[in-house]
Design an enzyme around this catalytic site. Structure first.
Site, PDB file in Angstrom:
ATOM      1  N   ASP A  13      99.805  41.647 -45.433  1.00  0.00           N
ATOM      2  CA  ASP A  13     101.143  41.955 -44.915  1.00  0.00           C
ATOM      3  C   ASP A  13     101.195  42.037 -43.396  1.00  0.00           C
ATOM      4  OD1 ASP A  13     102.045  42.180 -47.552  1.00  0.00           O
ATOM      5  OD2 ASP A  13     101.471  44.290 -47.632  1.00  0.00           O
ATOM      6  N   GLY A  15     102.307  39.805 -41.473  1.00  0.00           N
ATOM      7  CA  GLY A  15     103.389  38.950 -40.939  1.00  0.00           C
ATOM      8  C   GLY A  15     102.892  37.521 -40.777  1.00  0.00           C
ATOM      9  N   LYS A  16     101.956  37.142 -41.639  1.00  0.00           N
ATOM     10  CA  LYS A  16     101.351  35.803 -41.521  1.00  0.00           C
ATOM     11  C   LYS A  16     102.374  34.691 -41.771  1.00  0.00           C
ATOM     12  CE  LYS A  16      98.118  36.756 -44.596  1.00  0.00           C
ATOM     13  NZ  LYS A  16      98.215  38.201 -44.773  1.00  0.00           N
ATOM     14  N   ALA A  39     100.220  37.378 -53.135  1.00  0.00           N
ATOM     15  CA  ALA A  39     100.609  37.199 -51.741  1.00  0.00           C
ATOM     16  C   ALA A  39     102.122  37.064 -51.637  1.00  0.00           C
ATOM     17  CB  ALA A  39      99.962  35.939 -51.188  1.00  0.00           C
ATOM     18  N   HIS A  41     104.350  35.705 -48.464  1.00  0.00           N
ATOM     19  CA  HIS A  41     104.500  35.322 -47.057  1.00  0.00           C
ATOM     20  C   HIS A  41     105.973  35.025 -46.782  1.00  0.00           C
ATOM     21  CE1 HIS A  41     100.042  33.952 -47.239  1.00  0.00           C
ATOM     22  NE2 HIS A  41     100.179  35.244 -47.124  1.00  0.00           N
ATOM     23  N   THR A  42     106.539  35.803 -45.881  1.00  0.00           N
ATOM     24  CA  THR A  42     107.986  35.731 -45.677  1.00  0.00           C
ATOM     25  C   THR A  42     108.348  34.904 -44.442  1.00  0.00           C
ATOM     26  OG1 THR A  42     108.097  37.938 -46.631  1.00  0.00           O
ATOM     27  CG2 THR A  42     110.060  37.182 -45.464  1.00  0.00           C
ATOM     28  N   ARG A 140      83.048  32.747 -66.528  1.00  0.00           N
ATOM     29  CA  ARG A 140      82.970  31.428 -67.181  1.00  0.00           C
ATOM     30  C   ARG A 140      83.731  31.357 -68.504  1.00  0.00           C
ATOM     31  NH1 ARG A 140      76.774  31.608 -66.658  1.00  0.00           N
ATOM     32  NH2 ARG A 140      77.433  33.763 -66.973  1.00  0.00           N
ATOM     33  N   ARG A 290     106.874  47.861 -53.276  1.00  0.00           N
ATOM     34  CA  ARG A 290     106.371  49.226 -53.084  1.00  0.00           C
ATOM     35  C   ARG A 290     106.425  49.620 -51.600  1.00  0.00           C
ATOM     36  NH1 ARG A 290     100.477  48.815 -55.556  1.00  0.00           N
ATOM     37  NH2 ARG A 290     100.680  46.742 -54.647  1.00  0.00           N
ATOM     38  N   PRO A 291     106.696  50.931 -51.311  1.00  0.00           N
ATOM     39  CA  PRO A 291     106.644  51.346 -49.908  1.00  0.00           C
ATOM     40  C   PRO A 291     105.213  51.171 -49.387  1.00  0.00           C
ATOM     41  CG  PRO A 291     107.206  53.200 -51.345  1.00  0.00           C
ATOM     42  CD  PRO A 291     107.046  52.008 -52.225  1.00  0.00           C
TER      43      PRO A 291
HETATM   44  P1  IMP Z   1      95.581  42.538 -56.556  1.00  0.00           P
HETATM   45  O1  IMP Z   1      95.333  41.467 -55.541  1.00  0.00           O
HETATM   46  O2  IMP Z   1      96.928  42.409 -57.223  1.00  0.00           O
HETATM   47  O3  IMP Z   1      94.468  42.675 -57.541  1.00  0.00           O
HETATM   48  O4  IMP Z   1      95.648  43.940 -55.790  1.00  0.00           O
HETATM   49  C1  IMP Z   1      94.501  44.533 -55.191  1.00  0.00           C
HETATM   50  C2  IMP Z   1      94.873  45.270 -53.902  1.00  0.00           C
HETATM   51  O5  IMP Z   1      95.212  44.317 -52.900  1.00  0.00           O
HETATM   52  C3  IMP Z   1      96.090  46.179 -54.045  1.00  0.00           C
HETATM   53  O6  IMP Z   1      95.919  47.279 -53.169  1.00  0.00           O
HETATM   54  C4  IMP Z   1      97.227  45.307 -53.559  1.00  0.00           C
HETATM   55  O7  IMP Z   1      98.321  46.070 -53.079  1.00  0.00           O
HETATM   56  C5  IMP Z   1      96.534  44.557 -52.437  1.00  0.00           C
HETATM   57  N1  IMP Z   1      97.128  43.263 -52.144  1.00  0.00           N
HETATM   58  C6  IMP Z   1      97.011  42.121 -52.856  1.00  0.00           C
HETATM   59  N2  IMP Z   1      97.661  41.125 -52.259  1.00  0.00           N
HETATM   60  C7  IMP Z   1      98.192  41.614 -51.148  1.00  0.00           C
HETATM   61  C8  IMP Z   1      98.966  41.054 -50.083  1.00  0.00           C
HETATM   62  O8  IMP Z   1      99.271  39.860 -50.041  1.00  0.00           O
HETATM   63  N3  IMP Z   1      99.321  41.913 -49.100  1.00  0.00           N
HETATM   64  C9  IMP Z   1      98.953  43.205 -49.097  1.00  0.00           C
HETATM   65  N4  IMP Z   1      98.238  43.768 -50.055  1.00  0.00           N
HETATM   66  C10 IMP Z   1      97.854  42.979 -51.065  1.00  0.00           C
END
Ligand code: IMP
Length: 403
Positions: A13, A15-16, A39, A41-42, A140, A290-291
């Site tokens: 997050d 701001g990529k 992910a 990306h906005t 696998r 989520r906040p």
């Molecule tokens: P997962 O990738 O859904 O398994 O989440 C694992 C952890 O990585 C959690 O804390 C998510 O909130 C965080 N997370 C996964 N992808 C992102 C992202 O693109 N930005 C910020 N946090 C992420």
């Protein structure tokens, strides 16, 4: 060939999306190499807010968008995303790796089950099945795009997955997966072969990481991490391209730090100040809403990110947001066991944090310059791009990127 990789320097997050979109105009090909629908990306332009989850955020501006083999793909979400993107670009070229792994409903159910099992120790995943998709890949017993060409193979794979997880599925689910696959089948190809031919023939290629350095599976704050390689060394495996093709790396960091989900966060702030920053920056997860937890900029963390990713440049986002805060601090070093630490080591957490104080720079350019120059001095790399607003054009170029 000329290549540039864009890497998240914090917890994701950063701001990529905006930075990738800005850079993509100078590249022929944009490539995603890790993560999945987690992910978000906005890119904001002409009053539209586009959230890229699986398609590279460079889609709007580069000729071809590649979803390489390191990405795990929810087929339905991908086809919906492509449908949505057609509104913004009538003709486009997307290529999807035939050896990418597929995220099924079973993976999503497994994600939820594991989070419930962890109870208080839950990671706070996005519940998009990302961890389980990589778990089945490395175990696998995953399902690859290539397995979808044959119904029997898919049935066998799903049935095995179902037995491993102890999660059942309706027979009709097989057809539903095939139905979703049919919608993206036309984009499937050998992206490793494609990318290596393009790299050899001199195409300009932009690689974009999903998530951030400190939620990397190896170098992040394990186990509060995602399940893929989010760092620059992950690009070779995630695309199949040899390291010899990777030239330059630009890190993206927010002017402060945010995190969604659980895990260590040395510079986290709480209470009223946190609420003000969260509101000013609209810090809510773009995938889950989520906040986000918020905190000050953490230079030790960025120093480590510079090293892990061998960053040449930095893009700093949301400086306009931080500039509105009254109290601006930056962590410059940590202390633990009686000694000073200049870098962030997730296995040796700080007992004390040393901060530098900055004045608010709203309406005062020289104060903002002081902040940026301080970061450059500490990290010893130039801040070449500065994000000063939400829209795609709100980026200041401070320096050139030599490829
Ligand atoms: P997962 O990738 O859904 O398994 O989440 C694992 C952890 O990585 C959690 O804390 C998510 O909130 C965080 N997370 C996964 N992808 C992102 C992202 O693109 N930005 C910020 N946090 C992420």
């Amino acid at each position: 060939m000329e290549t540039l990789a864009v890497i998240g320097c914090q917890f994701g997050d950063e701001g990529k999306g905006k930075i990738i979109d800005f850079l993509a105009k100078d590249f022929d090909i944009s490539v995603r190499f890790n993560g999945g629908e987690n992910a978000g990306h906005t890119v904001v332009f002409n009053g539209n807010t586009i959230k890229f989850h699986l398609v590279p955020a460079g889609f709007l501006r580069s000729k071809t968008s590649v979803i390489a083999n390191g990405v795990v793909i929810n087929l339905r979400k991908l086809s919906e995303e492509i449908e949505m993107l057609k509104k913004f670009r009538a003709s486009f070229d997307i290529k999807i790796s035939h050896i990418s792994h597929v995220v099924t409903d079973l993976h999503m159910k497994r994600d939820r089950y594991l989070e419930e099992l962890r109870g208080k120790g839950a990671i706070g995943t996005t519940l998009k099945g990302i961890g389980p998709a990589y778990e089945s890949k490395y175990g696998r017993y995953g399902i690859r795009i290539a397995d979808l060409y044959n119904k029997e193979t898919l049935e066998e794979r799903l049935s095995f997955l179902s037995r491993v997880y102890g999660i059942s599925y309706e027979k009709s689910y097989v057809d539903s997966v095939l139905h979703d696959f049919a919608k993206i089948e036309g984009f499937v190809t050998d992206t490793r072969e494609y990318l290596s031919e393009e790299a050899e023939s001199g195409s300009r290629i932009l690689f974009e990481t999903a998530n951030g350095t400190f939620i990397d599976i190896d170098y992040g704050t394990y186990p509060y991490v995602t399940s893929s390689s989010t760092v620059s060394p992950g690009i070779t495996v995630g695309t199949g391209l040899s390291p010899k093709y990777f030239r330059k790396f630009i890190g993206v960091a927010k002017a402060y730090t945010t995190r969604v989900g659980e895990g260590v966060f040395p510079t986290e702030i709480k209470g009223e100040e946190a609420e003000i920053l969260r509101t000013l920056g609209n810090e809510y997860g773009s995938t889950t809403g989520r906040p986000r937890r918020v905190g000050y900029l953490d230079i030790p963390m960025l120093r480590t990110a510079v090293k892990i990713n061998s960053l040449d440049y930095l893009a700093l986002t949301k400086v306009d947001v931080l500039g509105k805060m009254k109290d601006i601090k930056v962590a410059v070093s940590y202390e633990a066991g009686g000694s000073e630490m200049k870098e962030f080591d997730p296995s040796n957490l700080p007992e004390k944090i040393n901060y530098e104080q900055f004045d608010s720079w709203e309406g005062n350019r020289s104060k903002l310059n002081r902040y940026i120059e301080f970061i450059e001095d500490e990290l010893r790399i130039p801040v070449v791009l500065v994000g000063i607003g939400e829209d795609r054009d709100s980026i200041e170029k401070r320096g050139d990127i030599a490829l």
